[in-house]
Enzyme design. Sequence first.
Site: not given
Ligand SMILES: Cc1ncc(COP(=O)(O)O)c(C=O)c1O
Length: 416
Positions: A205, A233, A264
């Site tokens: 990310s 992502h 997202k």
């Molecule tokens: C790679 C990754 N996993 C998990 C999450 C967590 O997702 P959520 O926004 O649905 O809590 C994010 C969000 O920032 C993320 O970038």
Amino acid sequence: MRTNVLLWSLILALEIMGQQSGFQRQPLLTALRSELECLEKDELLWRVRTLQTPSAPHAIVDGKKVLVLCSNNYLGLANHPKLKQAAIAATKKYGAGSGSVRVIAGTMSIHRKLEQALARFKHSEASITFQSGFATNAGTIPALVDEHDLIISDELNHGSIIDGCRLTRAERRVYKHRDVSDLEKQFQNTDQYRRVLVITDGVFSMDGDIAPLEDIVKTIQDHGAILYVDDAHGDGVLGKNGRGISNHFNVEGQVDIEMGTFSKAFGCVGGYVAGSRDLCFYLQNKVRSYLLSGSQPPMVVGACLAAVQLVEKQPGLVKRLWDNTGYFKKGLRSLGFDTGNSETPITPVITGDSKKARTLADELFKEKVFVLPIVYPMVAKDKARVRTIVTSAHTCRDLDTALSAFEKAGRAQQLI
Ligand SMILES: Cc1ncc(COP(=O)(O)O)c(C=O)c1O
């Protein structure tokens, strides 16, 4: 008698050590204030901006009309009329709240429909949904491994994975970022473990690079390990019709646990795991964040369902996202910015120093472009950056405007 003497000596030694290394206790607010001052001095404080309009390419942020280049709204669905209608329809039909946790009285037919639609989309046997991606990782990982097991995790995995791992009593090893030969090395001396769980983000990310999933699959198969991939992502971005990373690498069915989020590309909020029927049934019975926390409200589930259906039916959205990504990335690179190893719509502009990242973001905001500095602890201290994310909803004109602003701000700061 001798035992008593030993015991007293031990107590005395502990008391002396306690006095020597004792903390000077401060009132909580004094301690918090001094910690905040340290963060401010190091340019590490979050200064949160406020959107006064929906998440879209053009928005009013802190009273200013700006071009948004930092949302995760990859496909522009967050303010899509179909999602809004679906949220309203679900509210009318099922009410505002679900009334309970999923396993008691908080599973409605719309939750089931979403899980079926998602399993179809991910080409998996089944799926199970959660309140957020964070709750998915924090709950699912500890449900899969315990003190008999080993987790091997990429060093740049998302914080929710790290926290999920911390909630287990499993041994942990970390392999170098995207380095399959280092992953292979971590399998030395693993005979004593009941399970070995390898975990990786699909798309990272902060850098926008992609895990080498084909090679990782081969490695875990060679060692009889289990593979967990966070596709937060990748959904709506990679693979045919945005089906995600397994589809992109043609390894569908070979990733044991595919985790993702609705926050997202799907433009809503919520998390999921896609996999076998048995896996999802097991998680339904074991994941604490599923068992002990209220389920997604109907309006959210309705919007998520509409989003999955829309992404499936409109491949043009994903194509446009990639056209915009290619155009913008090329523009930044030809201006001379350091964009790291990004391969996806997440494109960092690396400044190194956190103050420089902040100044660049502030200058861009003056130019009416909204991006955020990403600093420690989200990235290493010397890898501060401004992270940009284009969406399929941006026009070419938007991207040209953004590139001109980057050129002006970048030159002023001697980054290019
Ligand atoms: C790679 C990754 N996993 C998990 C999450 C967590 O997702 P959520 O926004 O649905 O809590 C994010 C969000 O920032 C993320 O970038």
